[in-house]
Enzyme design. Structure first.
Site, PDB file in Angstrom:
ATOM      1  N   GLY A   9       0.833  -1.189   0.000  1.00  0.00           N
ATOM      2  CA  GLY A   9       0.000   0.000   0.000  1.00  0.00           C
ATOM      3  C   GLY A   9       0.871   1.242   0.000  1.00  0.00           C
TER       4      GLY A   9
ATOM      5  CG  HIS B  16      13.534   1.592   0.466  1.00  0.00           C
ATOM      6  ND1 HIS B  16      12.989   2.085   1.624  1.00  0.00           N
ATOM      7  CD2 HIS B  16      12.558   0.865  -0.124  1.00  0.00           C
ATOM      8  CE1 HIS B  16      11.742   1.676   1.726  1.00  0.00           C
ATOM      9  NE2 HIS B  16      11.447   0.943   0.675  1.00  0.00           N
TER      10      HIS B  16
ATOM     11  CB  ALA C  40       8.156   5.850   4.687  1.00  0.00           C
ATOM     12  CB  ILE C  41       4.560   2.647   7.706  1.00  0.00           C
ATOM     13  CG1 ILE C  41       5.488   2.918   8.903  1.00  0.00           C
ATOM     14  CG2 ILE C  41       3.833   1.312   7.896  1.00  0.00           C
ATOM     15  CD1 ILE C  41       4.765   3.165  10.219  1.00  0.00           C
TER      16      ILE C  41
ATOM     17  N   GLY D 261       6.780  -3.219   4.846  1.00  0.00           N
ATOM     18  CA  GLY D 261       6.910  -2.822   6.248  1.00  0.00           C
ATOM     19  C   GLY D 261       7.287  -1.378   6.454  1.00  0.00           C
ATOM     20  CG  PHE D 262       9.469  -0.527   9.796  1.00  0.00           C
ATOM     21  CD1 PHE D 262      10.770  -0.210  10.143  1.00  0.00           C
ATOM     22  CD2 PHE D 262       8.934  -1.731  10.255  1.00  0.00           C
ATOM     23  CE1 PHE D 262      11.539  -1.066  10.936  1.00  0.00           C
ATOM     24  CE2 PHE D 262       9.691  -2.596  11.049  1.00  0.00           C
ATOM     25  CZ  PHE D 262      10.993  -2.255  11.384  1.00  0.00           C
TER      26      PHE D 262
ATOM     27  CB  CYS E 149       4.109   9.557   1.304  1.00  0.00           C
ATOM     28  SG  CYS E 149       5.073   8.259   2.068  1.00  0.00           S
TER      29      CYS E 149
END
Lengths: 229, 81
Positions: free
Chosen positions: A79, A85, A145-146, A158-159, A176
């Site tokens: 989602g 990253h 961020a998740i 995940g995170f 985001c």
């Protein structure tokens, strides 16, 4: 002593695709009856991922230009929107059974936030959530961020927590989809150097605590087919 | 027997908008209990609704992009018995 355990795979630097494959293998293992819960901790080379709510316009450069900088782009099944990253960031992929843990999707997202906030306290970093949003913020901006995916109530993705100062990749995207978002790191907020291994340790401890489980190192049975420890 | 596919409670769903992303199967296809049947999205989660029973997917009543609520019937599966 808790009986519940979370098996931690601290895999160090690992390319995004390889870590995604590892996640999927663990999800598949759980679907075929492996009852262990897992937490993968990883640091990725620079990569942009586009979640299900992703908007191409939130990537500021054409994919070819990113490729020329060695930054790959992945459209993935988590989602959320676009994120980055890269080195200096601790990425955590919990592979856990929500039903088994007595959680639902919402409470699981809140659990991750709580764990990150808790972990950051160890570095004297005050952080908080924001009403109606998912993630963790500090006075200097967003620090974590998740984004998750759930299949047969088993979580993956995940995170991502920014640990070191100067993670430059965020200027490649609109994080985001929030155009006014400032991104920060633990080092930026606490003002002194932070070791990645300390961040990994604190995040692991806080996540296990939030889950009510004991963190143990994963054994290398089904996991390390190509990359032995 | 027809088994209804319902959107399970994802938690705090009063404030969370849930939309249908896509179906993994077409109507008429066989599914097994626990298969990812369709994906729904909240803000930060992609949730795969598991098939509640094995059988043939005979109806999909929620389309791509449609907003859905907890308990909504999303489709139906015809079981063997």
């Amino acid at each position: 002593m808790t009986e519940k355990k979370i098996h931690v795979l601290d895999v160090g630097r690992m390319p995004y695709a390889e870590a995604l494959d590892l996640q999927k293998r663990l999800v598949a293992a759980k679907k075929s009856g492996d009852e262990r819960d897992f937490l993968i901790l990883v640091e990725h080379p620079g990569v942009v991922t586009v979640g299900r709510r992703g908007n191409e316009s939130h990537i500021r450069l054409p994919r070819e230009a990113l490729a020329a900088r060695g930054v790959e782009v992945y459209d993935i099944e988590r989602g959320g929107d676009v994120t980055y990253h890269g080195p200096g960031q601790v990425v955590g992929y919990p592979i856990i059974d929500l039903k088994h843990a007595g959680l639902d999707v919402h409470s699981y997202l809140r659990l991750i936030e709580t764990a990150v906030i808790e972990a950051l306290r160890a570095f004297h970093v005050e952080s908080y959530t924001r009403e109606g949003l998912t993630g963790v913020w500090t006075r200097l901006g967003k620090v974590a961020a998740i984004g998750i995916a759930v299949s047969r109530w088993i979580t993956y993705h995940g995170f991502a927590v920014n640990v070191l100062r100067g993670i430059t990749g965020f200027d490649l995207i609109v994080p985001c989809g929030l155009t006014t978002e400032r991104v920060t790191s633990i080092e930026d907020v606490c003002g002194s150097p932070v070791e990645m291994k300390d961040a990994r340790r604190e995040l692991t401890a806080a996540f296990a605590r939030a889950l009510g489980a004991e963190a143990v190192a994963a054994q290398g049975d089904l996991i390390w087919k190509e990359a032995p420890l | 027997m027809k088994v209804e596919v319902k959107l399970p409670a994802l938690g705090d769903s009063d404030t969370t908008e849930v939309t249908v992303s896509f179906w993994y199967f077409d109507t008429g296809e066989k599914v097994s209990e626990g298969d990812d049947l369709l994906e729904v999205l909240t803000d930060k989660a992609a949730f795969n609704v598991p098939a509640p029973a094995s059988g043939k997917l005979v109806e999909t009543s929620a389309d791509e992009g449609q907003a859905v609520k907890v308990g909504d019937i999303l489709g139906r599966i015809e079981t063997e018995q």
